[in-house]
Design a protein around this motif. Structure first.
Motif, PDB file in Angstrom:
ATOM      1  N   LEU A   1       0.918  -2.931   8.257  1.00 34.12           N
ATOM      2  CA  LEU A   1       0.119  -1.788   7.616  1.00 34.12           C
ATOM      3  C   LEU A   1       0.885  -0.792   6.723  1.00 34.12           C
ATOM      4  N   THR A   2       2.024  -0.237   7.323  1.00 30.04           N
ATOM      5  CA  THR A   2       2.583   0.497   6.496  1.00 30.04           C
ATOM      6  C   THR A   2       3.517   0.025   5.337  1.00 30.04           C
ATOM      7  N   ASP A   3       3.593  -1.528   5.396  1.00 24.55           N
ATOM      8  CA  ASP A   3       4.230  -1.922   4.038  1.00 24.55           C
ATOM      9  C   ASP A   3       3.198  -2.121   3.001  1.00 24.55           C
ATOM     10  N   ARG A   4       1.961  -2.129   3.553  1.00 22.95           N
ATOM     11  CA  ARG A   4       0.799  -1.998   2.402  1.00 22.95           C
ATOM     12  C   ARG A   4       0.744  -0.335   1.951  1.00 22.95           C
ATOM     13  N   ILE A   5       0.783   0.396   2.839  1.00 22.26           N
ATOM     14  CA  ILE A   5       0.658   1.789   2.471  1.00 22.26           C
ATOM     15  C   ILE A   5       1.978   2.226   1.477  1.00 22.26           C
TER      16      ILE A   5
END
Length: 285
Positions: free
Chosen positions: A74-78
């Protein structure tokens, strides 16, 4: 001038639908970039990307279902979205699962280069209703060439220790994603103004819109004056914060009169604080 152009998106998740909520978040970030190209930082409400539901629709097990690792997918997407848009992103907060299996309510700040600049675990969960594990410290981060910001989450603002520690660490703006569904919102707004003036920093207190929250997001300046306040529905608060005003107020005083930091620097070390077992310490240089 040192300015920080912020966009506080008073919006809602799609309850219990993580992917639909992600798409709503990403679309709104892109639309903000396209509509207000001068904006540098976008913030959304607490637990937005966790797709949390309104209070009386909450599921006790949802935090465990929605919890993610930080860093992780998820933080990779952000981070990818931040690189794409060239924006600083504070995507509310996430349910974070640690390697030990604990679940925290955690806010992250992501730079335009797509790097996690800060991660902050909520020190004061809204107990007994919020069951996440408390964090143990406060977090600030630098925006190069602009200034320093600190992270807080919702109920943290009800404890004066939060803003005082962030100000002591050099924060010039406190970014406070919030998810308040109850009628104590008026008390939170009192706290936002008090935290801003007593610590001479900006407060960006962003609540969720109806029906996820009761809205009334606010941006408060370092003299405690409300610059903007939203209603209850979906809104975007765009403002340009003059961080040099923080320096001015801390040097010459709120309303040109009150200089609390200078007073603490001068003799705070002689004041006994029995609740903390110590004294005020000089601020870091």
């Amino acid at each position: 001038m040192r300015t920080l152009a912020v966009a506080a998106l008073q919006t809602t998740p799609v309850p219990y639908d993580l992917e639909a909520t992600w798409q709503r978040f990403a679309d709104r970030v892109r639309a903000t970039r396209d509509t207000f190209p001068h904006v540098q930082l976008v913030v959304v409400p607490e637990l937005m990307l966790a797709a949390e539901a309104p209070l009386l629709q909450a599921r006790a097990a949802w935090a465990a279902e929605a919890a993610v690792s930080i860093p992780g997918p998820l933080t990779d997407r952000i981070c990818a979205l931040a690189r794409e848009t060239g924006l600083w992103l504070v995507p509310g907060s996430l349910y974070e699962r640690t390697a030990e299996g604990l679940i925290h309510n955690t806010a992250v700040a992501v730079s335009p280069e797509g790097e996690i600049a800060a991660a902050y675990r909520k020190v004061f969960p809204w107990q007994p209703y919020e069951t996440t594990e408390p964090g143990t410290g406060f977090t600030v981060f630098d925006l190069p060439g602009i200034g320093r910001a600190g992270l807080a989450i919702c109920y943290d603002g009800s404890f004066p220790e939060t803003a005082r520690q962030l100000g002591w660490l050099g924060a010039e703006v406190m970014i406070q994603p919030t998810l308040t569904t109850t009628r104590d919102r008026e008390m939170e707004l009192v706290c936002a103004r008090a935290n801003a003036w007593t610590n001479q920093l900006y407060v960006v207190n962003l609540n969720a819109a109806d029906p996820a929250g009761v809205g009334q997001s606010a941006i408060v300046d370092p003299e405690g004056i409300v610059r903007q306040q939203a209603g209850t529905g979906e809104e975007i608060l765009v403002d340009v914060l003059d961080l040099d005003a923080v320096s001015r107020v801390r040097t010459y005083g709120s309303a040109g009169i009150n200089r609390p930091w200078a007073q603490l620097d001068r003799y705070g070390h002689t004041v006994e604080l029995p609740a903390y077992g110590g004294t005020f310490r000089p601020r870091p240089a």
